[in-house]
Scaffold this active site. Structure first.
Site, PDB file in Angstrom:
ATOM      1  CG  HIS A 139      -4.171  -0.350   6.101  1.00 11.48           C
ATOM      2  ND1 HIS A 139      -4.120  -0.452   7.471  1.00 11.48           N
ATOM      3  CD2 HIS A 139      -3.188   0.535   5.760  1.00 11.48           C
ATOM      4  CE1 HIS A 139      -3.147   0.315   7.932  1.00 11.48           C
ATOM      5  NE2 HIS A 139      -2.578   0.937   6.919  1.00 11.48           N
ATOM      6  CG  HIS A 174       4.645  -2.336  10.607  1.00 14.37           C
ATOM      7  ND1 HIS A 174       4.807  -1.260  11.446  1.00 14.37           N
ATOM      8  CD2 HIS A 174       3.906  -1.875   9.557  1.00 14.37           C
ATOM      9  CE1 HIS A 174       4.209  -0.201  10.925  1.00 14.37           C
ATOM     10  NE2 HIS A 174       3.655  -0.554   9.770  1.00 14.37           N
ATOM     11  CG  HIS A 197      -0.192   4.447   5.359  1.00 15.19           C
ATOM     12  ND1 HIS A 197      -0.908   3.615   6.196  1.00 15.19           N
ATOM     13  CD2 HIS A 197      -0.765   5.678   5.492  1.00 15.19           C
ATOM     14  CE1 HIS A 197      -1.867   4.307   6.794  1.00 15.19           C
ATOM     15  NE2 HIS A 197      -1.796   5.550   6.382  1.00 15.19           N
ATOM     16  CG  ASP A 212       4.420   3.391   7.599  1.00 24.82           C
ATOM     17  OD1 ASP A 212       3.482   3.783   6.874  1.00 24.82           O
ATOM     18  OD2 ASP A 212       4.304   2.425   8.385  1.00 24.82           O
ATOM     19  CG  HIS A 213       4.205   0.297   4.463  1.00 21.97           C
ATOM     20  ND1 HIS A 213       4.322  -1.071   4.613  1.00 21.97           N
ATOM     21  CD2 HIS A 213       3.631   0.757   5.610  1.00 21.97           C
ATOM     22  CE1 HIS A 213       3.837  -1.424   5.796  1.00 21.97           C
ATOM     23  NE2 HIS A 213       3.408  -0.324   6.415  1.00 21.97           N
ATOM     24  CG  HIS A 262      -0.339   0.113   2.531  1.00 18.66           C
ATOM     25  ND1 HIS A 262       0.474  -0.872   3.063  1.00 18.66           N
ATOM     26  CD2 HIS A 262      -0.402   1.086   3.486  1.00 18.66           C
ATOM     27  CE1 HIS A 262       0.869  -0.509   4.278  1.00 18.66           C
ATOM     28  NE2 HIS A 262       0.361   0.685   4.548  1.00 18.66           N
ATOM     29  CG  ASP A 321       0.440  -1.583   7.721  1.00 17.98           C
ATOM     30  OD1 ASP A 321       1.275  -2.455   8.025  1.00 17.98           O
ATOM     31  OD2 ASP A 321       0.661  -0.362   7.795  1.00 17.98           O
TER      32      ASP A 321
END
EC number: 3.1.26.11
Length: 279
Positions: free
Chosen positions: A153, A240, A63, A65-66, A61, A176
């Site tokens: 998510h 994570h 986001h 942080d990814h 995905h 996530d």
């Protein structure tokens, strides 16, 4: 055999000991980078993998942080590939991935121009092919097959999990998500399930609502373990960690998972490695 290396086991909160969310999967001589959290290339270098050696980048995905280091992966794979006619880097992710890649290349536009002007053998921008999926087979090369399925998510959508198969071994990377039937189906009978985990029992005690909101769309340790049990996987690999595991508390996290899952449970620091064999 499939080899899983937890390159980054951290979260959006910078941690001196944990890189951002990222997992390396090696199968049949092919190398896949699943998500691109901060610090991923340094962690990959520690296990002998460079950006130019990646078979594909797999994004669960979008986001921050990814994908924090996605731009660095795109540029570094280009400037460190010395093949006369380098194959395009394959990037596979949910809808929105192409727009994200284009935006990152635009952000690095001046750098790309500088390098093309300076180096005679760099005469074009980074060769990249983006493929967007929400379901189905996304890779089938030299014995390695990868398929994806939707995860949950929300409000982040769409999101996907990956199932990698090679020579009878299989590993699922959930990203996530909260528990959902599509992930159960994707993970059914897999040798390993790599699942992000949070401690809702700790997070709900924080005073800030923004922190508590994390519980809305992530799986707790017990929920991830229950997913592994329903799917009948061989090994649950937790990553994570939110909040970060304090040294000496690993058995506490394992015990929570063991309340729902009777199989092998793996967790650890960055660079923790797990081998997945045919079942």
């Amino acid at each position: 055999m499939i080899e899983i290396t937890l390159l980054g086991t951290g979260s959006p909160i910078p941690d001196p000991d944990r890189a951002g969310p990222s997992t390396l999967v090696r199968a049949g001589g092919q190398v896949f980078l699943v998500d691109c959290g901060r610090g991923v290339l340094q962690r990959a270098a520690a296990v002998g993998v460079g950006a130019a050696g990646l078979s594909a980048v797999l994004l669960t995905h979008l986001h921050s942080d990814h994908i924090a280091e996605l731009g660095d992966v795109l540029i570094t794979s280009w400037v460190t590939n010395f093949a006369a006619d380098p194959a395009p880097l394959q990037v596979i992710g949910p809808p929105g991935t192409a727009e994200t890649v284009d935006a990152m290349l635009k952000a690095f536009g001046r750098d790309i121009g500088y390098r093309i002007a300076h180096h005679a053998d760099l005469n074009a921008p980074p060769p990249i092919e983006v493929h967007e999926y929400t379901d189905g087979t996304v890779w089938d090369r030299d014995g390695v097959a990868i398929r994806v399925a939707p995860t949950d998510h929300r409000p982040v959508a769409p999101t996907i999990g990956f199932r990698v198969e090679f020579d009878g071994a299989s590993a699922v990377l959930a990203g996530d998500t909260v528990p959902c039937p599509s992930l159960d189906e994707l993970a059914a009978g897999a040798g390993a399930l790599v699942h992000t985990v949070i401690r809702k029992d700790i997070i709900t005690n924080f005073p800030q609502q923004r922190v508590k909101d994390i519980c809305d769309y992530h799986s707790s340790v017990q929920e991830a373990a229950a997913t592994a049990a329903r799917a009948g996987v061989g090994t649950l690999v937790m990553t994570h960690y939110v909040p970060a595991i304090i040294a000496g508390q690993e058995d506490q996290w394992r015990a929570l998972a063991a309340t729902e899952f009777g199989g092998r449970i793996e967790l650890g620091n960055d660079l923790h490695r797990v081998e997945v064999h045919a079942r």
